[in-house]
Design a protein around this motif. Structure first.
Motif, PDB file in Angstrom:
ATOM      1  N   UNK A 132       0.816  -1.227   0.000  1.00 62.46           N
ATOM      2  CA  UNK A 132       0.000   0.000   0.000  1.00 62.46           C
ATOM      3  C   UNK A 132       0.846   1.272   0.000  1.00 62.46           C
ATOM      4  N   UNK A 133       2.148   1.152   0.319  1.00 64.78           N
ATOM      5  CA  UNK A 133       3.011   2.338   0.390  1.00 64.78           C
ATOM      6  C   UNK A 133       3.316   2.872  -0.997  1.00 64.78           C
ATOM      7  N   UNK A 134       3.387   4.184  -1.088  1.00 60.61           N
ATOM      8  CA  UNK A 134       3.729   4.869  -2.338  1.00 60.61           C
ATOM      9  C   UNK A 134       4.954   5.746  -2.102  1.00 60.61           C
ATOM     10  N   UNK A 135       5.613   6.130  -3.170  1.00 60.60           N
ATOM     11  CA  UNK A 135       6.807   6.959  -3.068  1.00 60.60           C
ATOM     12  C   UNK A 135       6.523   8.180  -2.186  1.00 60.60           C
ATOM     13  N   UNK A 136       7.424   8.421  -1.231  1.00 60.72           N
ATOM     14  CA  UNK A 136       7.250   9.522  -0.284  1.00 60.72           C
ATOM     15  C   UNK A 136       6.669   9.090   1.042  1.00 60.72           C
ATOM     16  N   UNK A 137       6.150   7.851   1.108  1.00 64.40           N
ATOM     17  CA  UNK A 137       5.551   7.354   2.352  1.00 64.40           C
ATOM     18  C   UNK A 137       6.619   6.890   3.338  1.00 64.40           C
ATOM     19  N   UNK A 138       6.216   6.794   4.602  1.00 60.95           N
ATOM     20  CA  UNK A 138       7.044   6.247   5.677  1.00 60.95           C
ATOM     21  C   UNK A 138       6.307   5.064   6.286  1.00 60.95           C
ATOM     22  N   UNK A 139       7.006   3.942   6.422  1.00 55.07           N
ATOM     23  CA  UNK A 139       6.469   2.760   7.093  1.00 55.07           C
ATOM     24  C   UNK A 139       7.201   2.626   8.417  1.00 55.07           C
ATOM     25  N   UNK A 140       6.437   2.561   9.504  1.00 51.81           N
ATOM     26  CA  UNK A 140       7.011   2.573  10.846  1.00 51.81           C
ATOM     27  C   UNK A 140       6.504   1.392  11.663  1.00 51.81           C
ATOM     28  N   UNK A 141       7.423   0.555  12.136  1.00 52.86           N
ATOM     29  CA  UNK A 141       7.062  -0.450  13.134  1.00 52.86           C
ATOM     30  C   UNK A 141       7.112   0.213  14.502  1.00 52.86           C
ATOM     31  N   UNK A 142       5.955   0.378  15.115  1.00 54.44           N
ATOM     32  CA  UNK A 142       5.858   0.961  16.463  1.00 54.44           C
ATOM     33  C   UNK A 142       4.703   0.255  17.161  1.00 54.44           C
ATOM     34  N   UNK A 143       4.949  -0.906  17.757  1.00 54.75           N
ATOM     35  CA  UNK A 143       3.865  -1.825  18.146  1.00 54.75           C
ATOM     36  C   UNK A 143       2.925  -1.350  19.246  1.00 54.75           C
ATOM     37  N   UNK A 144       3.386  -0.470  20.130  1.00 61.41           N
ATOM     38  CA  UNK A 144       2.589  -0.039  21.294  1.00 61.41           C
ATOM     39  C   UNK A 144       2.318  -1.189  22.260  1.00 61.41           C
ATOM     40  N   UNK A 145       3.030  -2.294  22.082  1.00 64.14           N
ATOM     41  CA  UNK A 145       2.809  -3.505  22.883  1.00 64.14           C
ATOM     42  C   UNK A 145       4.136  -4.230  23.058  1.00 64.14           C
TER      43      UNK A 145
END
Length: 465
Positions: free
Chosen positions: A428-441
């Motif tokens: 689903x990510x497009x150029x310019x996007x940021x993907x972040x693993x931040x589980x909150x758990x």
């Protein structure tokens, strides 16, 4: 204690005594070797059976003379003279209480370390930010030429290194509520970054969790120092019971107290002295400004201002804390697996100027996720959920007023595991996007710890073609 006093104390305590070590994790292996070196008869007990423990490790321990008790009943019939309890095992388990009634001494690696170390001790705890704050303090001391030992809940255990320490040494320990729960000594300098709901699957309630954190300062004296977060109601209140010097820090206001660290016109001050330009801090995020404030509060008067500034300009951050992984087809991937609470995830999201695709979910610590709804609505383009808490996070998000009233709602995806979450994110990510693993758990539903989870995420991101 000096060297001779320490050796005499440990020999009298351990030589010929039967000692149980509960838990055979990586952090306890150096402890076992340390106990053996002083003539203790060690019995290592672990919930994992011999096969899950690893046959090679089991054989290696037995070759050293260690007795192994493995499996579900590993805590039964504890007859040893001394019991070293791993932090994750509660002190009030019936078998431990029975052992204590029989006369066994129940202790821990960290308790014994604090009993015998000659070093100046700095202890850092808190619900968020303690790993970075601990590391920053350690690096500043090293930059200033101090003989420094980093340990506790981070790095290598401190007790096996106690013989390398002297009265000029500094030990910097990250301390979890699990470690602090039964501690009866406090460090000379204590830092509590904040206290928010966490680990309520382990503690009997929020007050017990607060009390455990407060042990980091409970046994201080008039010569001690405690550094507290002015903006956090719990830590501000704890300051009223401090026995030594209290230093408050805040990035939002000027604390109304005698000793304070605050920001004014982009510069961090200790009282009226300018210490550090906030923009010089290499690691991004307002929470890292606060981490440096806490470090300054702990070290003011012990190190030079130049040492603080040098570390701020050059230290790039700790692995698994908003760690840049790679950029592929214009998409940047970040690993912040350390984010094991909603407040940590909110802080991680604030690092980025744009909305991110964030991967959340994991082990259920029985903490509320309602506080996460507003940050996700404000800073998330999409939320990809997996793990035991995915339904709780989803429900907290979609039932929040922020979500219901948002003109652009974050898309929500549910997956079976972290590998699928990475796959969906890359699709689903497009150029310019940021993907972040931040589980909150926490990670314990699928991984041993947050490091293993973060490394798995990194490996899956690197496999994307």
């Amino acid at each position: 204690m000096n060297v001779n006093e320490r050796k005499t104390y440990l020999t009298n305590m351990l030589y010929g005594k039967s000692v149980a070590v509960l838990g055979i994790g990586v952090s306890n292996l150096p402890l076992i070797d340390f106990l053996l070196s002083y003539g203790a008869k060690v019995c290592a007990r672990d919930m994992k059976d011999r096969e899950k423990l690893g046959g090679d490790l089991a054989s290696e321990l037995e070759e050293k003379g260690v007795k192994l008790i493995c499996g579900e009943n590993y805590l039964e019939n504890i007859t040893e003279d001394i019991v070293f309890r791993s932090p994750g095992i509660r002190f009030d388990k019936p078998t431990l209480l029975e052992a204590a009634k029989r006369g066994a001494k129940i202790t821990s690696e960290m308790q014994l370390y604090f009993d015998i170390t000659p070093a100046h001790n700095i202890g850092i705890t808190g619900s968020d930010g303690k790993s970075t704050t601990t590391t920053v303090i350690s690096k500043i001391l090293e930059e200033d030429g101090k003989k420094t030992f980093l340990g506790g809940n981070i790095g290598f255990p401190l007790l096996p290194r106690v013989e390398q320490m002297d009265f000029c040494s500094y030990s910097v320990a990250e301390l979890s509520s699990f470690q602090l729960h039964t501690m009866t000594k406090s460090p000379e300098i204590a830092v509590i970054t904040n206290v928010t709901p966490n680990h309520l699957d382990y503690h009997l309630g929020m007050q017990e969790y607060i009390d455990a954190k407060a042990n980091v300062m409970k046994y201080q004296d008039a010569s001690s120092r405690v550094v507290l977060n002015w903006e956090n109601p719990v830590t501000r209140e704890l300051g009223k019971s401090a026995k030594g010097t209290v230093v408050y820090f805040s990035s939002k206001s000027v604390p109304d107290c005698e000793n304070r660290v605050y920001e004014k016109d982009g510069t961090i001050y200790y009282n009226e002295e300018a210490i550090l330009v906030s923009a010089d801090i290499k690691i991004p995020g307002r929470h890292n400004v606060e981490n440096y404030m806490a470090a300054i509060g702990a070290l003011y008067g012990l190190v030079s201002t130049e040492s603080i500034r040098e570390v701020a300009k050059n230290f790039g951050g700790v692995a698994h804390r908003c760690q840049f992984v790679r950029e592929l087809r214009g998409v940047k991937y970040y690993n912040s697996s350390i984010d094991s609470s909603p407040t940590r995830t909110a802080a991680a999201l604030s690092n980025f100027p744009q909305k991110t695709i964030v991967l959340c979910g994991g082990y259920d610590k029985n903490i509320p996720f309602e506080p996460l709804a507003a940050p996700l609505c404000e800073k998330a383009k999409a939320v990809i959920l997996c793990g035991a808490t995915k339904d709780k996070i989803k429900n907290a998000l979609i039932n929040s007023d922020e979500y219901k009233n948002a003109s652009e709602k974050p898309e929500i995806y549910e997956t079976s595991d972290l590998a699928e979450s990475v796959k969906i994110a890359s699709q689903i990510a497009r150029s310019g996007d940021i993907v972040l693993l931040s589980p909150a758990c926490a990670s314990f539903d699928a991984f041993k710890n947050f490091e293993e989870r973060g490394n798995f995420f990194v490996s899956k991101v690197m496999e994307i073609e």
